[in-house]
Design a protein around this motif. Structure first.
Motif, short mmCIF file in Angstrom:
data_model
loop_
_atom_site.label_atom_id
_atom_site.label_comp_id
_atom_site.label_asym_id
_atom_site.label_seq_id
_atom_site.Cartn_x
_atom_site.Cartn_y
_atom_site.Cartn_z
N SER A 118 -1.86 -2.30 -6.93
CA SER A 118 -3.23 -1.92 -6.56
C SER A 118 -4.13 -3.14 -6.51
O SER A 118 -4.91 -3.32 -5.56
CB SER A 118 -3.78 -0.90 -7.56
OG SER A 118 -3.01 0.28 -7.57
N LEU A 119 -4.03 -4.00 -7.52
CA LEU A 119 -4.85 -5.21 -7.55
C LEU A 119 -4.46 -6.16 -6.42
O LEU A 119 -5.31 -6.85 -5.85
CB LEU A 119 -4.72 -5.91 -8.90
CG LEU A 119 -5.35 -5.18 -10.09
CD1 LEU A 119 -5.09 -5.94 -11.38
CD2 LEU A 119 -6.85 -5.00 -9.88
N GLY A 120 -3.16 -6.19 -6.11
CA GLY A 120 -2.72 -7.02 -4.99
C GLY A 120 -3.33 -6.58 -3.67
O GLY A 120 -3.77 -7.42 -2.87
N VAL A 121 -3.41 -5.28 -3.46
CA VAL A 121 -4.00 -4.75 -2.24
C VAL A 121 -5.50 -5.03 -2.21
O VAL A 121 -6.06 -5.43 -1.17
CB VAL A 121 -3.74 -3.24 -2.11
CG1 VAL A 121 -4.52 -2.65 -0.93
CG2 VAL A 121 -2.25 -2.96 -1.94
N THR A 176 0.83 -1.20 0.00
CA THR A 176 0.00 0.00 0.00
C THR A 176 0.87 1.25 0.00
O THR A 176 0.62 2.20 -0.76
CB THR A 176 -0.93 0.01 1.23
OG1 THR A 176 -1.78 -1.14 1.19
CG2 THR A 176 -1.80 1.27 1.24
N VAL A 177 1.90 1.26 0.84
CA VAL A 177 2.81 2.40 0.88
C VAL A 177 3.56 2.53 -0.44
O VAL A 177 3.76 3.64 -0.96
CB VAL A 177 3.80 2.27 2.06
CG1 VAL A 177 4.80 3.43 2.05
CG2 VAL A 177 3.05 2.23 3.38
N ILE A 209 -4.48 -11.13 -13.04
CA ILE A 209 -3.82 -9.95 -13.62
C ILE A 209 -2.67 -9.50 -12.72
O ILE A 209 -1.58 -9.15 -13.21
CB ILE A 209 -4.82 -8.82 -13.83
CG1 ILE A 209 -5.86 -9.22 -14.88
CG2 ILE A 209 -4.11 -7.53 -14.27
CD1 ILE A 209 -7.01 -8.22 -15.02
N HIS A 210 -2.91 -9.50 -11.42
CA HIS A 210 -1.88 -9.11 -10.45
C HIS A 210 -0.65 -10.00 -10.58
O HIS A 210 0.49 -9.50 -10.65
CB HIS A 210 -2.45 -9.19 -9.04
CG HIS A 210 -1.42 -9.21 -7.96
ND1 HIS A 210 -0.60 -8.14 -7.68
CD2 HIS A 210 -1.05 -10.21 -7.10
CE1 HIS A 210 0.22 -8.46 -6.69
NE2 HIS A 210 -0.03 -9.70 -6.33
#
Length: 211
Positions: free
Chosen positions: A189-192, A63-64, A140-141
């Motif tokens: 972003s998708l991972g989060v 996220t960071v 996708i991630h």
């Protein structure tokens, strides 16, 4: 002597950035694949609670890193080169932290000759649609995480071995950087998002399967 050696190494990387990226990428792929395959018995065995804790830590780091990448993208569009460089270096450092945590989670989570499977339990009227969306985002991630490695490394390598003026006039850093940052940002972003779905919106269970 150490300074001269470092300067010589930097000069070689500058002359052969693609070869450098290829070597580092292969090392990274081997480390991840080897950890999944269990050929590196160097990780301490982790409990389910420790694996969960690592998952949360990884999500925080990603996220960071996502925020740092977005700032770096914004700053370069504002021609704030130093801030852009600082943000991208920060993002890269965070990805290295992520890699260490991820390998520890994968290598320490499964038992000997076992693979750890996270099975998502989707419930409700729209369970099928939600699960399909989750799996699509996850795919996708993972895909972008794999294919973006050499592109990101190439952009970083060019930036580390050239001045700002050289980057703009003599290298494809700007074009490569756009592709690298875009794929990297989307992957993170998708991972989060998938982490939030798996850990906070829905539930999962651990299933260990011998092989």
């Amino acid at each position: 002597m150490a300074t001269a050696d470092a300067s010589g190494a930097l000069a070689r990387v500058r002359r052969h950035p693609k070869a450098t990226v290829a070597v580092v990428s292969v090392i990274g792929y081997v480390a991840v694949i080897g950890t999944f395959a269990g050929v590196f018995p160097i990780f301490p065995e982790l409990t389910k609670g420790q694996v969960n804790l690592l998952s949360h830590a990884i999500a925080v780091v990603n996220t960071v890193a996502t925020a740092s990448l977005a700032l770096g993208w914004y700053w370069i569009r504002q021609n704030e080169v130093r801030r852009h460089a600082a943000a991208m270096v920060t993002s890269f450092a965070l990805i290295l932290v992520f890699l260490v945590l991820y390998l520890l989670k994968v290598g320490g989570g499964p038992g000997e000759k076992q693979i750890l499977i996270e099975s998502t339990m989707f419930l409700g009227a729209y369970a099928g649609t939600v699960k399909a969306a989750y799996l699509g985002m996850l795919a996708i991630h993972i895909f972008l995480s794999v294919v973006s490695v050499p592109v990101v490394l190439y952009a970083i390598t060019l930036a580390a071995t050239h001045s700002v003026e050289e980057l703009r006039s003599e290298t494809p850093h700007r074009k490569v950087g756009r592709i690298a940052a875009g794929s990297w940002l989307l992957s993170l972003s998708l991972g989060v998002v998938t982490y939030v779905l798996l850990n906070w919106v829905y539930t999962y269970e651990f299933v260990q399967v011998s092989y």
